[in-house]
Design a protein around this motif. Structure first.
Motif, mmCIF file in Angstrom:
data_model
loop_
_atom_site.group_PDB
_atom_site.id
_atom_site.type_symbol
_atom_site.label_atom_id
_atom_site.label_comp_id
_atom_site.label_asym_id
_atom_site.label_seq_id
_atom_site.Cartn_x
_atom_site.Cartn_y
_atom_site.Cartn_z
ATOM 1 N N UNK A 390 0.821 -1.213 0.000
ATOM 2 C CA UNK A 390 0.000 0.000 0.000
ATOM 3 C C UNK A 390 0.852 1.258 0.000
ATOM 4 N N UNK A 391 1.956 1.247 0.710
ATOM 5 C CA UNK A 391 2.814 2.431 0.776
ATOM 6 C C UNK A 391 3.350 2.815 -0.602
ATOM 7 N N UNK A 392 3.806 1.825 -1.369
ATOM 8 C CA UNK A 392 4.310 2.102 -2.721
ATOM 9 C C UNK A 392 3.202 2.677 -3.600
ATOM 10 N N UNK A 393 2.007 2.137 -3.476
ATOM 11 C CA UNK A 393 0.886 2.627 -4.285
ATOM 12 C C UNK A 393 0.528 4.062 -3.917
ATOM 13 N N UNK A 394 0.544 4.375 -2.639
ATOM 14 C CA UNK A 394 0.223 5.737 -2.203
ATOM 15 C C UNK A 394 1.269 6.729 -2.705
ATOM 16 N N UNK A 395 2.531 6.321 -2.743
ATOM 17 C CA UNK A 395 3.569 7.203 -3.293
ATOM 18 C C UNK A 395 3.305 7.479 -4.762
ATOM 19 N N UNK A 396 2.869 6.448 -5.492
ATOM 20 C CA UNK A 396 2.562 6.637 -6.908
ATOM 21 C C UNK A 396 1.414 7.621 -7.087
ATOM 22 N N UNK A 397 0.377 7.499 -6.264
ATOM 23 C CA UNK A 397 -0.757 8.423 -6.361
ATOM 24 C C UNK A 397 -0.341 9.836 -5.980
ATOM 25 N N UNK A 398 0.513 9.967 -4.977
ATOM 26 C CA UNK A 398 0.979 11.289 -4.548
ATOM 27 C C UNK A 398 1.672 12.031 -5.686
ATOM 28 N N UNK A 399 2.357 11.286 -6.554
ATOM 29 C CA UNK A 399 3.126 11.895 -7.644
ATOM 30 C C UNK A 399 2.344 12.005 -8.950
ATOM 31 N N UNK A 400 1.094 11.591 -8.972
ATOM 32 C CA UNK A 400 0.341 11.521 -10.225
ATOM 33 C C UNK A 400 -0.797 12.541 -10.204
ATOM 34 N N UNK A 401 -0.572 13.703 -10.796
ATOM 35 C CA UNK A 401 -1.580 14.750 -10.771
ATOM 36 C C UNK A 401 -2.737 14.452 -11.729
ATOM 37 N N UNK A 402 -2.531 13.631 -12.736
ATOM 38 C CA UNK A 402 -3.627 13.289 -13.646
ATOM 39 C C UNK A 402 -4.721 12.550 -12.890
ATOM 40 N N UNK A 403 -4.325 11.541 -12.119
ATOM 41 C CA UNK A 403 -5.315 10.773 -11.362
ATOM 42 C C UNK A 403 -5.843 11.585 -10.186
ATOM 43 N N UNK A 404 -5.006 12.377 -9.556
ATOM 44 C CA UNK A 404 -5.501 13.237 -8.482
ATOM 45 C C UNK A 404 -6.549 14.212 -9.003
#
Length: 442
Positions: A390-404
């Protein structure tokens, strides 16, 4: 809401002698919730005048909460078939709004609507179906769930080996009474594991149906003295449960993914849609696999979807393109599990696909059909795999402004805050495996 729709709901409620209405909504973390009102409050509810505080949506209480209201969607009016017909209970699925009628930024249903509106402006509609897996477990003398499976059956077994057949049949019949179209159902690979396939529908409708599905399945299971578990990996020695999403994009009444002259019979739009999802695979995973437990299912074993890749047959890829073409052309997103918020995972996947189409993102070649040996697959996963926890996935989301941006700033922030706290709570615990592995020798 049109006057006709409003009056139709009121008339249906009167004709069916409805006494209570559950106003249902989904919080940011994917939990289906409701506020129950009496029939006397229905008119006010249809006008969006039922107020409560935003902690019900946020998933936790903060020092300051805002007033929000529920705006029912009249198309979702259904009567619970397991309740008495004399004094029956109905439901309406709602958008969450601010008191002035504008959408509350924490409403995940509205987030999906926003991305669907963007797709419509590009000339596309998303259709989706869902193959949802779950376990039926026995309950103890107090009615609490155990991890003892209801049977020892396997893939597509029949009764008397499949002891859950009666419960599953009742689930399908009840779901159909609630307006869900069921394509098929069967016993899955693991003991006590089942799958029910929701037929393709518009994306917003299928998200509503997935939320309804989990609520109904658990209710029917309870009536059979069973517990329906949607945990991705409730028993370490058994297969995990996934929720495969069948996705197709339509334009002008035609399936935009089909092209008889295209590579593998797929259009350029389909290839670019695939490319977009693969580019944003890590951040989609945070939304599609939102629990610490989710990653116990995503293991490189030759069957779990662990690779950021696509294929026609290989089950190790997150995306698969089945053989059907024409109006049945579609891609299957195999990585989500049934604990995800269906509105958010569809919004994230659609946004990723649309961005791939806009940027003409070419996917890599399809992954070979023959799965490599497990030890080789593990090496590939380390380089080309989905996040391992989960931690790795959350880091990916933190860096992805398209999905955010697809989720919205409010939902993204609240989701990340909540899930990062969940990961830290998990990290702070000493687990039985650690004691078994280390205590004797260290």
């Amino acid at each position: 809401m049109s006057t006709d729709s409003r009056e139709e709901v009121l008339e249906k409620a009167r004709e069916s002698n409805v006494k209570f209405i559950r106003l249902q909504f989904t919080d940011i973390l994917g939990s289906f919730k409701n506020i129950a009102i009496t029939i006397e409050e229905l008119e006010r509810a249809l006008d969006g005048k039922v107020l409560f505080d935003s902690s019900a949506i946020e998933g936790f209480v903060r020092n300051r909460e805002s007033d929000i209201s529920l705006l029912p969607d009249p198309d979702t009016f259904e009567i619970f078939p397991w309740r008495p017909r004399d004094g029956s209970v109905a439901r309406l699925i709602c958008d969450v709004c601010l008191p002035d009628g504008s959408h509350f930024p924490g409403c995940s249903r509205s987030a999906l609507k926003r991305v669907l509106k963007r797709a419509a402006a590009m000339g596309f509609d998303l259709r989706a179906g869902a193959q949802i897996e779950f376990f039926l477990f026995m309950t103890d003398s107090e009615g609490k769930p155990t991890t003892v499976t209801h049977d020892q059956a396997g893939y597509c077994d029949l009764s008397p080996v499949d002891l859950g057949e009666n419960a599953r049949r009742d689930m399908v019949l009840t779901l159909q009474e609630m307006g869900l179209d069921i394509s098929s159902s069967h016993h899955e690979k693991a003991p006590g594991q089942h799958e029910i396939y929701l037929r393709e529908d518009s994306a917003l409708t299928i998200a509503d149906k997935i939320a309804t599905f989990k609520f109904v399945v658990r209710t029917v299971a309870q009536r059979h003295a069973l517990h329906a578990s949607f945990m991705p990996k409730p028993v370490s020695s058994l297969s995990g449960s996934g929720m495969h999403l069948n996705l197709s994009l339509w334009s002008g009444g035609e399936n935009a993914f089909n092209d008889d002259a295209g590579h593998l019979g797929l259009s350029q739009q389909a290839h670019h849609f695939i490319g977009g999802i693969l580019r944003h695979a890590g951040s989609i995973t945070a939304v599609a696999n939102p629990l610490v437990n989710s990653y116990k299912r995503l293991l490189p074993n030759g069957l779990s979807p662990v690779l950021v890749a696509w294929s026609e047959e290989n089950r190790s890829t997150m995306l698969r393109v089945p053989a059907q073409r024409g109006s049945d052309a579609r891609i299957i997103l195999r990585s989500p599990d049934p604990t995800c918020n269906p509105y958010l995972v569809l919004a994230a996947s659609l946004e990723a696909g649309l961005s791939g189409m806009e940027g003409k993102t070419e996917p890599p070649p399809p992954f070979p059909e023959n799965s490599p040996e497990i030890r080789d697959l593990i090496k590939i996963v380390r380089k080309e795999g989905l996040p391992r926890n989960l931690s790795e996935a959350l880091r990916a989301l933190t860096d992805d402004m398209v999905i955010q941006d697809a989720l919205g700033e409010h939902i993204s922030r609240r989701f990340l805050d909540s899930k990062e706290a969940e990961w830290e709570r998990f990290q702070a615990q000493v687990h039985q495996w650690e004691l078994d592995e280390y205590q004797l020798n260290y």
